[in-house]
Scaffold this active site. Sequence first.
Site, mmCIF file in Angstrom:
data_model
loop_
_atom_site.group_PDB
_atom_site.id
_atom_site.type_symbol
_atom_site.label_atom_id
_atom_site.label_comp_id
_atom_site.label_asym_id
_atom_site.label_seq_id
_atom_site.Cartn_x
_atom_site.Cartn_y
_atom_site.Cartn_z
ATOM 1 N N GLU A 23 0.665 -1.467 0.238
ATOM 2 C CA GLU A 23 0.292 -0.308 -0.054
ATOM 3 C C GLU A 23 1.285 1.274 -0.235
ATOM 4 O OE1 GLU A 23 -2.892 -0.036 3.136
ATOM 5 O OE2 GLU A 23 -4.178 2.187 1.620
ATOM 6 N N GLY A 31 2.500 1.489 10.872
ATOM 7 C CA GLY A 31 2.212 1.944 12.229
ATOM 8 C C GLY A 31 1.951 0.084 12.551
ATOM 9 N N ALA A 32 1.214 0.169 11.339
ATOM 10 C CA ALA A 32 1.216 -1.641 10.803
ATOM 11 C C ALA A 32 -0.063 -1.354 9.650
ATOM 12 C CB ALA A 32 -0.434 -1.895 11.826
ATOM 13 N N MET A 33 0.025 -2.863 8.741
ATOM 14 C CA MET A 33 -0.553 -3.070 8.156
ATOM 15 C C MET A 33 -1.630 -3.739 7.307
ATOM 16 S SD MET A 33 -0.837 -1.681 4.898
ATOM 17 C CE MET A 33 -2.191 -2.510 3.156
ATOM 18 N N GLU A 34 -2.879 -3.725 7.094
ATOM 19 C CA GLU A 34 -3.892 -5.113 7.086
ATOM 20 C C GLU A 34 -3.419 -6.069 5.971
ATOM 21 O OE1 GLU A 34 -3.690 -1.388 6.191
ATOM 22 O OE2 GLU A 34 -5.696 -1.325 4.683
ATOM 23 N N HIS A 44 -7.786 -2.199 14.930
ATOM 24 C CA HIS A 44 -7.571 -1.452 14.075
ATOM 25 C C HIS A 44 -7.488 -1.938 11.985
ATOM 26 C CE1 HIS A 44 -7.053 2.492 11.252
ATOM 27 N NE2 HIS A 44 -6.211 2.038 10.610
ATOM 28 N N GLU A 45 -6.692 -3.169 12.542
ATOM 29 C CA GLU A 45 -5.941 -4.082 11.249
ATOM 30 C C GLU A 45 -7.664 -5.016 10.671
ATOM 31 O OE1 GLU A 45 -4.064 -3.003 9.127
ATOM 32 O OE2 GLU A 45 -3.473 -0.813 10.201
ATOM 33 N N HIS A 64 -9.906 -4.385 9.036
ATOM 34 C CA HIS A 64 -9.710 -3.925 7.338
ATOM 35 C C HIS A 64 -9.481 -5.161 6.547
ATOM 36 C CE1 HIS A 64 -8.625 0.284 7.566
ATOM 37 N NE2 HIS A 64 -6.763 0.291 7.948
HETATM 38 N N1 BES Z 1 -4.006 1.116 5.587
HETATM 39 C C1 BES Z 1 -2.563 1.573 6.718
HETATM 40 C C2 BES Z 1 -0.620 1.537 6.732
HETATM 41 C C3 BES Z 1 -0.070 2.536 5.417
HETATM 42 C C4 BES Z 1 -1.213 3.501 4.897
HETATM 43 C C5 BES Z 1 0.671 1.553 4.685
HETATM 44 C C6 BES Z 1 -0.705 4.122 4.073
HETATM 45 C C7 BES Z 1 0.871 2.113 3.909
HETATM 46 C C8 BES Z 1 0.557 4.152 3.185
HETATM 47 C C9 BES Z 1 -3.454 0.898 8.196
HETATM 48 O O1 BES Z 1 -4.569 -0.201 8.182
HETATM 49 C C10 BES Z 1 -3.494 1.813 8.688
HETATM 50 O O2 BES Z 1 -4.150 2.775 9.212
HETATM 51 N N2 BES Z 1 -2.252 2.074 10.152
HETATM 52 C C11 BES Z 1 -2.267 2.987 10.924
HETATM 53 C C12 BES Z 1 -2.398 2.921 12.624
HETATM 54 C C13 BES Z 1 -3.144 2.491 13.062
HETATM 55 C C14 BES Z 1 -4.023 1.955 13.702
HETATM 56 C C15 BES Z 1 -3.943 3.731 12.807
HETATM 57 C C16 BES Z 1 -0.580 3.846 10.686
HETATM 58 O O3 BES Z 1 0.381 2.643 10.457
HETATM 59 O O4 BES Z 1 0.244 4.499 11.355
HETATM 60 ZN ZN ZN Z 2 -5.720 1.830 8.464
#
Ligand code: BES
Ligand code: ZN
Length: 857
Positions: A137, A272-275, A308-309, A312
């Site tokens: 992503e 932070g993380a990726m779904e 959160h993830e 998704h």
């Molecule tokens: N889909 C996002 C991560 C992401 C967004 C990766 C855009 C690369 C490009 C993921 O679901 C997300 O929102 N992660 C947050 C943490 C969340 C708990 C708020 C993040 O990584 O900040």
């Molecule tokens: Zn997200």
Amino acid sequence: MTKSVHRFYTELKPLHYELQLTPDAKSMTFSGTVVIRLKKTGRPSQRLTFHQNELKVESARVIKHDKKGSQELTVQRINNQDTLNEVRVHTAEMVYASNYEVHLNFKGKITRDMTGLYPCFFNAQKKEQVLLATQFESHYARDVFPCIDEPEAKATFHLTLITPPGLELLSNTPIEKQTTLPDSMVSTSFETTPPMSTYLLAFVIGNMHNISSKTKRGTDVSIWTTTTQPLNALDFALDVAKRSIEFFEDYFGVPYPLAKIDHVALPDFSSGAMENWGLVTYRERALLAYPGKTSQSARELIATVITHETSHQWFGNLVTMRWWDDLWLNESFADLMEYQAVDALFPEWQIWESFSISEGLSALRRDAMPGVQAVKTNIHHPDEISTLFDSSIVYAKGGRLLFMLKAYLGEEAFRRGLTDYFTAHAYGNTTGNDLWKALGKSSGHDVAGFMNPWLDQAGFPVISVDQTEQSVTVGQAHFLENGETSDGRLWPVPLFTDGKSLPDLLTKAELKIRLSTGTRPLLLNQNTLGHYIVNYIQPTHHDYLIELLKAKSVGVIDRLMLLNSASMLAKAGHQPFGEALKLLAAYADESSESVWTMIALLISEAVRFIDLDEQLEKPIKAYVGSLVKNEAKRLGWDEQADESSADQKLRATILSLGAYAEEQAIVNEATKRFADYQADPENLNAELRSLVFGVPVKNKLKGAFQYLVKLHDETNNADLKSDIMSALTMTKDPAEAAILLSRLKNAPIIKPQDAEYWLILLLRNRYVRNVAWQWLVDNWQWIEKTYARDKSYDDYPRYAAAICNTKAWAEKYTQFFKPKLGEITLRRNIVIGLTEIDTRVKWLDRDLGSVRSFFKS
Ligand code: BES
Ligand code: ZN
């Protein structure tokens, strides 16, 4: 500029990818083959175009399938158009609308920028080890294989990886078959995925171990980490991960469709993380909880990231936005759902209070800035995609708007609408209107009419309430932090008031209503369900509120939001800032952790005035010291048996404020506990860690700085590392700050994923701000090279603007960032930053007198 991104999906609809990859961590390269089965639609031409980035497509075959059978076309030329991010396969024959099978062989590079296919580094037995992981992503699948890299282009994937023996391999689906090849390499195929978007494909290869469990319905849930981490650091995550799936299956009324879900902590991870569907990836700090060494706040972070993830997996993975302009369908929903789930999993945490603090405040404050984007924003260039991920807007504000919608429709109708939506659009793509349709049907409301103005317009209204004996006038106006009003934009505002005097919705600019005599002062936006602030005009109304506050008849969320409104209204010039501070008197024996977090924020705003007048430092500190006295006494330093999770967090907030105030008893105890920790590291409450480490650093206790630097570099505990960072960046010594800065580009010590935070914390520290700024200026090329493709790149102009309080700093900022306005990814945050600083400088100037007189008395 109205140019839009060319969308390949309009002409090529992929159905299936047969993908084989052979990565080589030693040479940092990979080779691959892909067979794409697709449907060509639209006008015929002599070429097929796919996304790619920095790949070299070396050979291609194109086979047409139709009723008449199969026919191979003649490939004349392969054109790797790097600047356009595409590869064109030119054929001698016309490519007519039909089904095709395209075979491509390609080579690519494994790069360190944490996108595409990238290495993660970790130490096991003092030896550096490498793990390979992916991050696709928003549009980085094209870095790894030629594809139609758009969310709408859903297809099934059958992935095969060729790797050295002895490694764990994970992808979205379970392993289907594993064989050893004649050259002793291992070929691993994964089960074919359901139809899904390219940005959700993922795999991880390396030395990892895991723990597992099964949900009630039999889905396998596993948590993975590198072999350097202890397995018991995964227990907490496993419990949350398993129960999250069960929760959402029940809440959404739709089962999780895959056989398994893995959650992996990666040593290098940009966000932070990726779904990724069935294979969620995290930075270590967002997944690992070391028993006895992880604070309540860290556990809350981990739980909300996991939920959160997990949410998704439905919002985003099962049903996906058609295009990135509806990114909020993913992120705003996940933002809301993370709290919905955590509240169900850990009711004792009162997580909706954190929702108001974390999302509510961030959304209101950011959304009041001129130039901010709307939740739904069009993009004109792929480089703009990353700027859509504004945590305060697409996450916080979007989440708040959906929360408001849920309150407006009622939970029952909301849930039924979601179930219908998932059922109708499973494995498909949607826009906001598809969701509004489902929710409209379940609730009987005009949901599109209600929500679209909130999503399409930037900003929010301030609702003025002017109530007298006979009547009340309620009005709305776009609220901007610089006090200006804009084009008269309006919102359908749910008033969330008690009694029957007012309608449910205010849709006009103003409404005047007769009141029967003796009507009590009306309270709007009760429980702060709506994304707006209220300005009560009459002094009697204020007095009434203060009475209610003192009598403790205002709920926690409204208590903290009243302080926030007072502060925001002051900054916009509706009242002097000293008046907002005076309101604190009504919070004399406040004991809510959430309200104290708001009080701490208000104090941090008062502290800005010290940049204009150093004489203020002493009286501000004295004031803060007296403010926290009662709570400091109530809470003490040691966790009490059966104490609430809120009190555990509050203790850190209160003692940190006390330490800021240089309360001698607090400073001494922190110093003592630092010595105790050095004698026995088991001996410290993790919630107090950054405080106990920070006090000796601030006071230059002999050896403290060196001890913490060493501890930072030696530990594998990312949460501990982060607390050490908070402590070390509290130094008041520019020479020590320079030492810290000199380490930022040293990747084995400070990972690029963390360097940003070190810099931001040093910039916030007014004692060393100058050296930190100079470092930013001197190292901009490195920053650009390291982060330009990352969604954190535009954090730099954003967080730099937040620290500028004076004319001199305004000039520094302008001089440095204004010339960068041409950079697509930075432009918006620079524009916002320039006005933000201008507004702040004027505000501080205007209210200095009022603040001086508040702290003098
Ligand atoms: N889909 C996002 C991560 C992401 C967004 C990766 C855009 C690369 C490009 C993921 O679901 C997300 O929102 N992660 C947050 C943490 C969340 C708990 C708020 C993040 O990584 O900040
Ligand atoms: Zn997200």
